[in-house]
Design a protein around this motif. Structure first.
Motif, mmCIF file in Angstrom:
data_model
loop_
_atom_site.group_PDB
_atom_site.id
_atom_site.type_symbol
_atom_site.label_atom_id
_atom_site.label_comp_id
_atom_site.label_asym_id
_atom_site.label_seq_id
_atom_site.Cartn_x
_atom_site.Cartn_y
_atom_site.Cartn_z
ATOM 1 N N PRO A 77 0.270 -1.460 0.105
ATOM 2 C CA PRO A 77 -0.128 -0.153 0.256
ATOM 3 C C PRO A 77 0.479 0.804 0.028
ATOM 4 O O PRO A 77 0.686 2.161 -0.882
ATOM 5 C CB PRO A 77 -0.768 0.170 1.312
ATOM 6 N N ALA A 78 2.215 1.547 0.562
ATOM 7 C CA ALA A 78 2.953 2.252 0.754
ATOM 8 C C ALA A 78 3.760 2.511 -0.790
ATOM 9 O O ALA A 78 4.071 3.858 -1.180
ATOM 10 C CB ALA A 78 3.614 2.151 2.032
ATOM 11 N N VAL A 79 4.258 1.429 -1.480
ATOM 12 C CA VAL A 79 4.390 1.744 -2.396
ATOM 13 C C VAL A 79 3.684 2.180 -3.632
ATOM 14 O O VAL A 79 3.648 3.366 -4.747
ATOM 15 C CB VAL A 79 4.883 0.010 -3.195
ATOM 16 N N ALA A 105 4.418 5.750 -5.344
ATOM 17 C CA ALA A 105 3.922 5.774 -7.202
ATOM 18 C C ALA A 105 3.032 6.723 -7.616
ATOM 19 O O ALA A 105 3.168 6.803 -8.707
ATOM 20 C CB ALA A 105 3.990 4.126 -7.906
ATOM 21 N N THR A 106 1.694 6.950 -7.009
ATOM 22 C CA THR A 106 0.578 7.219 -7.526
ATOM 23 C C THR A 106 1.079 8.841 -7.490
ATOM 24 O O THR A 106 0.372 9.681 -7.848
ATOM 25 C CB THR A 106 -0.577 7.238 -6.530
ATOM 26 N N ALA A 107 2.421 9.106 -5.948
ATOM 27 C CA ALA A 107 2.983 10.321 -6.173
ATOM 28 C C ALA A 107 3.746 10.692 -7.069
ATOM 29 O O ALA A 107 3.493 12.219 -7.258
ATOM 30 C CB ALA A 107 3.019 10.762 -4.185
ATOM 31 N N ALA A 159 2.095 11.683 -10.374
ATOM 32 C CA ALA A 159 1.515 13.020 -9.494
ATOM 33 C C ALA A 159 1.796 13.656 -10.252
ATOM 34 O O ALA A 159 1.442 14.905 -11.092
ATOM 35 C CB ALA A 159 0.227 13.181 -9.036
ATOM 36 N N GLY A 160 3.097 13.961 -9.840
ATOM 37 C CA GLY A 160 3.736 15.383 -9.598
ATOM 38 C C GLY A 160 4.155 14.906 -10.838
ATOM 39 O O GLY A 160 4.858 16.082 -11.454
ATOM 40 N N LEU A 161 4.766 14.227 -11.533
ATOM 41 C CA LEU A 161 5.542 14.289 -12.747
ATOM 42 C C LEU A 161 4.625 14.659 -13.904
ATOM 43 O O LEU A 161 4.727 15.407 -14.255
ATOM 44 C CB LEU A 161 5.621 12.791 -13.527
#
Length: 119
Positions: free
Chosen positions: A66-68, A72-74, A77-79
């Motif tokens: 879940p943390a990974v 990955a989502t963050a 989204a940042g990219l």
């Protein structure tokens, strides 16, 4: 005033209690210890440590899948926001910095021509 009967004289009772041994008998202690030893669990053999892969070590350090997934989502989204910022982000950056956000379009070396092939 009546004197108390001798059988209710507390000083005599305390003196009698002080005269008795406070230790339990050796037979009682032997029975208690035999029962305690019989109730002990059998010793277990320790399992050998398992080798873990680097991926598993990383997952354990981060907090699992879940943390990974959150990382990955963050990251995505940042990219995405960095490549294609919404108008609100550009306007806010212009307001805070007091300049245009199109600084990457400025030619820092106008006299230098980037030509790979002449011909």
């Amino acid at each position: 005033m009546d004197k108390k009967p001798a059988e209710f004289d507390l000083d005599a009772l305390f003196a009698e209690a002080r005269g008795q041994a406070a230790d339990p008998s050796p037979e009682l202690m032997a029975r208690v210890m035999a029962d305690a030893i019989a109730m002990q669990p059998a010793p277990m053999r320790a399992a050998p440590p398992r080798r873990t892969s680097r991926l598993r070590q990383f997952l354990n350090a981060v907090g699992g899948w879940p943390a990974v997934a959150g990382l990955a989502t963050a990251g995505v989204a940042g990219l995405w926001i960095g490549v294609n910022p919404p108008d609100a982000v550009a306007t806010t950056a212009e307001t805070l910095l007091g300049t245009s956000t199109d600084l990457y379009l400025v030619d820092l070396m106008p006299g230098y021509d980037l030509t790979f092939a002449e011909g």
